[in-house]
Design an enzyme around this catalytic site. Structure first.
Site, mmCIF file in Angstrom:
data_model
loop_
_atom_site.group_PDB
_atom_site.id
_atom_site.type_symbol
_atom_site.label_atom_id
_atom_site.label_comp_id
_atom_site.label_asym_id
_atom_site.label_seq_id
_atom_site.Cartn_x
_atom_site.Cartn_y
_atom_site.Cartn_z
ATOM 1 N N THR A 15 -10.131 -9.785 -43.214
ATOM 2 C CA THR A 15 -9.445 -8.858 -44.119
ATOM 3 C C THR A 15 -10.357 -8.284 -45.195
ATOM 4 O O THR A 15 -9.915 -7.412 -45.948
ATOM 5 C CB THR A 15 -8.258 -9.565 -44.784
ATOM 6 O OG1 THR A 15 -8.711 -10.780 -45.405
ATOM 7 C CG2 THR A 15 -7.191 -9.915 -43.756
ATOM 8 N N GLU A 75 7.050 -8.161 -14.757
ATOM 9 C CA GLU A 75 6.782 -7.357 -15.950
ATOM 10 C C GLU A 75 7.909 -6.364 -16.210
ATOM 11 O O GLU A 75 8.216 -6.054 -17.378
ATOM 12 C CB GLU A 75 5.446 -6.620 -15.794
ATOM 13 C CG GLU A 75 4.241 -7.528 -15.561
ATOM 14 C CD GLU A 75 4.052 -8.545 -16.669
ATOM 15 O OE1 GLU A 75 4.464 -8.283 -17.816
ATOM 16 O OE2 GLU A 75 3.501 -9.636 -16.388
ATOM 17 N N HIS A 84 10.549 -8.084 -18.331
ATOM 18 C CA HIS A 84 10.254 -8.071 -19.771
ATOM 19 C C HIS A 84 10.584 -6.707 -20.381
ATOM 20 O O HIS A 84 11.176 -6.621 -21.475
ATOM 21 C CB HIS A 84 8.768 -8.385 -19.999
ATOM 22 C CG HIS A 84 8.388 -9.802 -19.710
ATOM 23 N ND1 HIS A 84 8.977 -10.874 -20.328
ATOM 24 C CD2 HIS A 84 7.452 -10.321 -18.858
ATOM 25 C CE1 HIS A 84 8.426 -12.005 -19.887
ATOM 26 N NE2 HIS A 84 7.500 -11.684 -18.978
ATOM 27 N N ASP A 111 5.332 -17.586 -21.220
ATOM 28 C CA ASP A 111 6.563 -17.044 -21.804
ATOM 29 C C ASP A 111 7.438 -18.162 -22.353
ATOM 30 O O ASP A 111 8.015 -18.043 -23.449
ATOM 31 C CB ASP A 111 7.335 -16.248 -20.744
ATOM 32 C CG ASP A 111 6.533 -15.069 -20.219
ATOM 33 O OD1 ASP A 111 5.707 -14.538 -20.990
ATOM 34 O OD2 ASP A 111 6.720 -14.699 -19.047
#
Length: 715
Positions: A325, A542, A545, A619
């Site tokens: 940062t 996919e 999802h 997942d």
């Protein structure tokens, strides 16, 4: 051969080959000793002109010795030949034997009377008067004693002090004929060697032989001396090289080299660092943190502005924030703006394997800083040296370094004019005594940049490369939620490299989108060959999802879906929020769990429970973590209430069982919701999977077109 051994001069070997050849062989000499006197007298009558034809003739001028003065012959003969005494009772080294006789000749044939030997030789018969006069003028000279033994320094030293005869030998051996002839006063009018020999009635043939022997001995002595000096020089050189190799080997040894080093290793901290090329203009996206440090710089430049009201210079500033940062960049900007000595050190540079090294380096650092006050000390990764003090048998002396740091920052001795800036991304590990006021008076948080900050950072780095005017930094900034300044710099750099590989002259949005997907989803693996069955399973996985994310109200919007292998996965769906999220609601967390369950639910609905794959393991990990935080940290469980459970290992079995039951309920409910959505939108699910099999990668707009039942344009 005569062996000239001296304790003062180096050993000189003088071959008098021509003079010795005039005598008989050893056997003839031994016979002539026992010959009656009448025979000797008869041989004395041999004419002088009947000299043996085998005598060599040598010109002294060829040897460069013809210029010798006449007066030199006496001293030369005294230094060259031994004296002869008929009286055997005279004390002489010729009658002294330490190991055996004086020569191998006497060991074999016994002691001979030198006058008898000379009288029996042909040279004496030819020139009796000349040799008699020479031998009568010769003085006793013990230099021709043959000294045999081991030639060591100890034995030579013992010989110098063993007997008085050796002392006499050392006294009689003046720096011999070499030093005498070379260092003699050349201004003195001395007779030449030729005239002196003529005065002594030495025939020319014998004069040449005598001079030849002298020259050969002189040259032999010089050669031996030079050879000895060369040997000593080579020996010293070899020893010196071996010593250097030994020292180098010790320094390369990681265990032994520390003993040869002083408390270096902190050289970068002891010497001030110049950062004139870094200012606050280089810091983007962290305006509040930059403002805090600008006040410190103003205090250093104009302290009277603050001290007139009784204020004091802050002693320490702690920069806290996630990696990348800009904490170190802020410290470098302070160094460039303050125009005061700036000292840099990393927390890992202080401690080593030896006890007391860390505390010593802390003292050295602050001693140098106090001598150049006002100044700034920046310690990066402060948690490495300022961690909490614990009682540990593994590190019993680890507290010495932090104790010394605490004493230097705010101890008994005043520490005026030295500001310490510390940076860490793990503030929970710091010791409480270190972060209290008086040591670190200010704690500045450096967060990840928001959309405005990301836009400024992207503009700053885009100005350093060639980019197309159609590039919109704000669009890239909105699609990089959660990116730090370092990640944005890497994104622009990856885009520039991609454009260079493709042979383009400037960077476009295509390269920037490619680098963003590469960072979010991993690099593409186009060389991987996947069979149609696994590719179909991946496409439906996919698509599951994507369908859940599209039809769930509080889910994050879809950014891109692909079945191209990237990184460790065979496919990926990228979700990005429209705006920065400072906190998350319960509905948003449940939506994330539902999206994670979509892949496994799709496999079960399309291929059956017997053909589900292991691709959903990550997942399930993500969904379980969300459910566990909701129960144990966020207080989102109706049964357990708002209580938090930080260490589940110390809880009672009943409480642990209740926590696990609540997590299991949340996961089951999420799975059922995902199954309901996929059953409801089975047609859209099938269309999206077929589109992925055809195009491999779809962005958000293309996914929306497919789910609305429209056809995609042919690529």
């Amino acid at each position: 051969m005569f062996s000239l051994s001296s304790t003062v001069q180096p050993q000189v070997t003088i071959p008098l080959s021509h003079l010795i050849n005039a005598f008989h062989s050893p056997k003839n000499i031994s016979v002539s000793v026992n010959t009656p006197v009448s025979q000797k007298q008869h041989r004395d009558t041999v004419p002088e002109h009947e000299a043996p034809s085998s005598e060599p003739v040598l010109n002294l001028r060829d040897l460069g010795l013809s210029e010798l003065k006449i007066g030199q012959i006496d001293k030369m003969v005294e230094n060259l030949l031994p004296g002869f005494y008929k009286d055997k009772r005279v004390s002489s080294c010729w009658h002294t034997s330490h190991i055996s006789a004086q020569s191998f000749f006497e060991n074999k044939y016994g002691h001979l009377d030198m006058f008898s030997t000379l009288r029996s030789s042909s040279l004496y018969r030819q020139h009796p008067k000349t040799l008699r006069s020479i031998c009568s003028d010769l003085q006793y000279f013990p230099v021709f004693i043959q000294s045999r033994g081991f030639k060591t320094l100890k034995s030579r030293t013992r010989r110098l002090q063993s007997t008085s005869e050796r002392l006499v030998e050392a006294q009689n051996i003046a720096p011999s004929f070499v030093k005498g002839f070379l260092l003699r006063d050349r201004g003195t009018d001395l007779e030449s060697l030729d005239k002196l020999m003529k005065t002594k009635n030495i025939p020319e043939a014998h004069q040449d032989a005598f001079k030849t022997g002298f020259a050969e001995g002189f040259l032999k002595a010089q050669a031996l001396t030079q050879k000895t000096n060369d040997s000593l020089r080579r020996t010293r050189l070899i020893l010196f090289v071996l010593l250097l190799f030994g020292i180098y080997g010790l320094l390369k040894n990681p265990f032994l080299s520390v003993r040869f080093r002083t408390t270096t290793g902190l050289d970068s901290a002891v010497d001030p660092v110049q950062m004139k090329n870094v200012t606050f203009e280089h810091v983007k996206g962290v305006e509040e943190a930059k403002q805090e440090l600008q006040e410190v710089v103003e205090f250093l430049k104009n302290p009277q502005k603050f001290t007139v009201l009784g204020g004091k210079l802050p002693k320490g500033i702690l920069l806290v924030g996630p990696p990348g940062t800009g904490k170190t960049l802020l410290a470098r900007a302070v160094a460039g703006e303050a125009d005061v000595p700036f000292y840099y050190a990393s927390g890992s540079e202080f401690d080593e394997m030896f006890v007391g090294v860390g505390a010593s380096r802390i003292r050295n650092l602050f001693r140098e800083a106090k001598a150049n006050a006002p100044c700034v000390i920046f310690i990066d990764e402060l948690d490495s040296v300022g961690g909490k003090r614990i009682e540990s048998p593994m590190h019993p002396y680890s507290r010495q370094t932090i104790n010394q740091l605490l004493a230097e920052m705010d101890g008994f001795k005043p520490n005026e004019g030295v500001i310490i800036i510390g940076a860490t991304n793990f503030p929970e590990a710091l010791d409480n005594a270190l972060i209290r006021p008086g040591r670190f008076d200010m704690q500045v948080t450096v967060p990840r940049p928001d959309v405005k900050g990301r836009t400024e950072i992207l503009k700053w780095y885009l100005n350093k490369i060639k980019f197309d005017k159609s590039v919109d930094p704000e669009i890239i900034a909105r699609g990089t939620v959660g990116f730090s300044g370092a990640e944005l710099e890497n994104l622009v750099n990856q885009a520039a490299l991609k454009a260079a590989v493709d042979g383009k002259e400037m960077v476009t949005m295509k390269e920037l989108e490619f680098s963003k997907d590469k960072i979010l989803m991993g690099p593409e693996r186009r060389s991987v060959e996947i069979d149609n069955k696994n590719k179909t399973i991946t496409a439906y996985h996919e698509s599951g999802h994507a369908i859940i994310a599209y039809y769930t109200k509080d889910a994050m919007p879809i950014n891109k879906a692909t079945i191209m292998p990237r990184g460790p996965t065979l496919g990926h769906v990228s979700l990005l929020p429209e705006n920065d999220r400072w906190n998350e609601t319960r509905a948003q967390l449940l939506a994330q769990m539902d999206v994670s369950m979509g892949g496994r639910v799709a496999e079960e609905l399309i291929f059956g429970t017997d053909h589900i794959t292991t691709g959903a393991s990550s997942d399930f990990d993500n969904a379980t973590k969300i459910a566990k935080r909701m129960v144990t940290k966020f207080g989102m469980s109706e049964k357990l209430g708002v209580m938090t459970y930080s260490d589940t290992g110390k809880l009672s079995p009943e409480t642990q069982s209740a926590i696990e039951q609540e997590i299991r309920i949340l996961l089951r409910e999420s799975y059922e919701r995902a199954k309901h959505i996929l059953k409801t939108h089975a047609k859209e699910h099938k269309n999206l999977a077929e589109a992925l099999l055809t195009y491999e990668t779809l962005d958000a707009k293309e996914i929306q077109i497919v789910l609305e039942g429209k056809k995609l344009e042919v690529r």
